[in-house]
Motif scaffolding. Structure first.
Motif, PDB file in Angstrom:
ATOM      1  N   LYS A  58      55.666  49.210  98.117  1.00  0.00           N
ATOM      2  CA  LYS A  58      55.156  48.176  97.947  1.00  0.00           C
ATOM      3  C   LYS A  58      54.981  47.276  99.317  1.00  0.00           C
ATOM      4  O   LYS A  58      54.175  46.502  99.253  1.00  0.00           O
ATOM      5  N   VAL A  59      55.955  47.822 100.086  1.00  0.00           N
ATOM      6  CA  VAL A  59      55.804  47.002 101.643  1.00  0.00           C
ATOM      7  C   VAL A  59      54.635  47.652 102.297  1.00  0.00           C
ATOM      8  O   VAL A  59      53.773  46.835 102.894  1.00  0.00           O
ATOM      9  N   LEU A  60      54.349  48.836 102.169  1.00  0.00           N
ATOM     10  CA  LEU A  60      53.102  49.487 102.864  1.00  0.00           C
ATOM     11  C   LEU A  60      51.903  48.811 102.144  1.00  0.00           C
ATOM     12  O   LEU A  60      51.089  48.462 103.146  1.00  0.00           O
ATOM     13  N   ASP A  61      51.813  48.724 101.042  1.00  0.00           N
ATOM     14  CA  ASP A  61      50.721  47.884 100.338  1.00  0.00           C
ATOM     15  C   ASP A  61      50.354  46.474 100.656  1.00  0.00           C
ATOM     16  O   ASP A  61      49.272  46.409 100.848  1.00  0.00           O
ATOM     17  N   GLU A  62      51.440  45.906 100.886  1.00  0.00           N
ATOM     18  CA  GLU A  62      51.270  44.502 101.250  1.00  0.00           C
ATOM     19  C   GLU A  62      50.827  44.668 102.817  1.00  0.00           C
ATOM     20  O   GLU A  62      49.948  43.788 103.012  1.00  0.00           O
ATOM     21  N   LEU A  63      51.259  45.143 103.773  1.00  0.00           N
ATOM     22  CA  LEU A  63      50.985  45.173 105.189  1.00  0.00           C
ATOM     23  C   LEU A  63      49.380  45.729 105.070  1.00  0.00           C
ATOM     24  O   LEU A  63      48.560  45.217 106.015  1.00  0.00           O
ATOM     25  N   LEU A  64      49.287  46.616 104.331  1.00  0.00           N
ATOM     26  CA  LEU A  64      47.706  47.200 104.405  1.00  0.00           C
ATOM     27  C   LEU A  64      46.733  45.957 103.890  1.00  0.00           C
ATOM     28  O   LEU A  64      45.833  45.883 104.469  1.00  0.00           O
ATOM     29  N   ALA A  65      47.075  45.376 102.944  1.00  0.00           N
ATOM     30  CA  ALA A  65      46.451  44.293 102.151  1.00  0.00           C
ATOM     31  C   ALA A  65      46.222  43.090 103.114  1.00  0.00           C
ATOM     32  O   ALA A  65      45.011  42.448 103.451  1.00  0.00           O
ATOM     33  N   GLU A  66      47.170  43.098 104.040  1.00  0.00           N
ATOM     34  CA  GLU A  66      47.189  41.950 104.986  1.00  0.00           C
ATOM     35  C   GLU A  66      46.193  42.152 106.037  1.00  0.00           C
ATOM     36  O   GLU A  66      45.536  41.032 106.862  1.00  0.00           O
ATOM     37  N   ILE A  67      46.010  43.439 106.314  1.00  0.00           N
ATOM     38  CA  ILE A  67      44.599  43.566 107.433  1.00  0.00           C
ATOM     39  C   ILE A  67      43.283  44.047 106.772  1.00  0.00           C
ATOM     40  O   ILE A  67      42.695  44.662 107.219  1.00  0.00           O
ATOM     41  N   GLY A  68      43.285  43.731 105.376  1.00  0.00           N
ATOM     42  CA  GLY A  68      42.058  44.085 104.670  1.00  0.00           C
ATOM     43  C   GLY A  68      41.886  45.547 104.331  1.00  0.00           C
ATOM     44  O   GLY A  68      40.738  46.035 103.986  1.00  0.00           O
ATOM     45  N   LEU A  69      42.866  46.459 103.979  1.00  0.00           N
ATOM     46  CA  LEU A  69      42.896  47.858 103.924  1.00  0.00           C
ATOM     47  C   LEU A  69      43.313  47.946 102.416  1.00  0.00           C
ATOM     48  O   LEU A  69      44.372  47.552 102.011  1.00  0.00           O
TER      49      LEU A  69
END
Ligand code: SF4
Ligand code: URA
Length: 188
Positions: A58-69
């Protein structure tokens, strides 16, 4: 890659193969510019056969989303493909038995950027490309340029997303490192 993934799913090269529910080969795009390499599957990964689908995921998904990935833009895997009992650290022998799969995945995907997540993965990847290993607290977010037969790979170690679950200040560090990753990605 499909063949390799099938081979991993039925692998019994080390004792973890007897204990798992599902092996977790990895997932995402085979043309990805970025590969994320975690440590080993946890409970949910073992249940589902997919990497980073539990709380750290979940954390990884959030971090990815924050940089548009999105996950489908990257490839995500682990150094060890089967879950160690009680989520203990993978042993040297298990890493030795399993890491040829990761080596092969890197050769197939030919990423421009590899992001090792956490110290075990950082240690394996840095050694593999001939760099000295240092504490993750010192080198997270730094870049290392490796030369390979298919060109340059930028290695950028980061903290494991699971640490963000219990240390908020490290989540901030992860966020900063992801921003930096975005900049690098825009230039490769
Ligand atoms: Fe095979 Fe790796 Fe699973 Fe061990 S951890 S059984 S080497 S896939
Ligand atoms: N932690 C990891 O290192 N990898 C996963 O796939 C899940 C949690």
């Amino acid at each position: 890659m499909k063949k390799l993934e099938e081979k991993i799913k039925s692998c019994k090269k080390c004792p973890l193969g007897m204990l798992r529910t599902n092996a977790v080969p990895g997932n995402g795009s085979y043309d990805a510019k970025i590969m994320f390499v975690g440590e080993a599957p946890g409970y949910w990964e073992d249940q589902k056969g997919l990497p980073f689908v539990g709380r750290a995921g979940k954390v990884l998904d959030e971090l990815l989303a924050e940089i548009g990935l999105k996950r489908e833009n990257v490839y995500i895997t682990n150094i060890v493909k089967c879950r160690p009992p009680n989520n203990r650290d993978p042993s040297e022998d298990e890493i030795k038995a399993c890491s040829p799969y990761l080596d092969r995945q890197i050769d197939i995907i030919r990423p421009k950027i590899i992001v090792p997540l956490g110290r075990h993965s950082m240690s394996y990847i840095l050694k593999k490309f001939g760099f000295e290993v240092e504490p993750i607290s010192k080198i997270h977010g730094r870049t290392f340029e490796a030369r390979t037969l298919f060109g340059k790979i930028i290695i950028m170690p980061m903290y494991h997303p699971a640490v963000a679950l219990y240390k908020p200040q490290l989540k901030e560090e992860l966020r900063k490192d992801f921003k930096k990753l975005r900049e690098i990605l825009d230039n490769v």
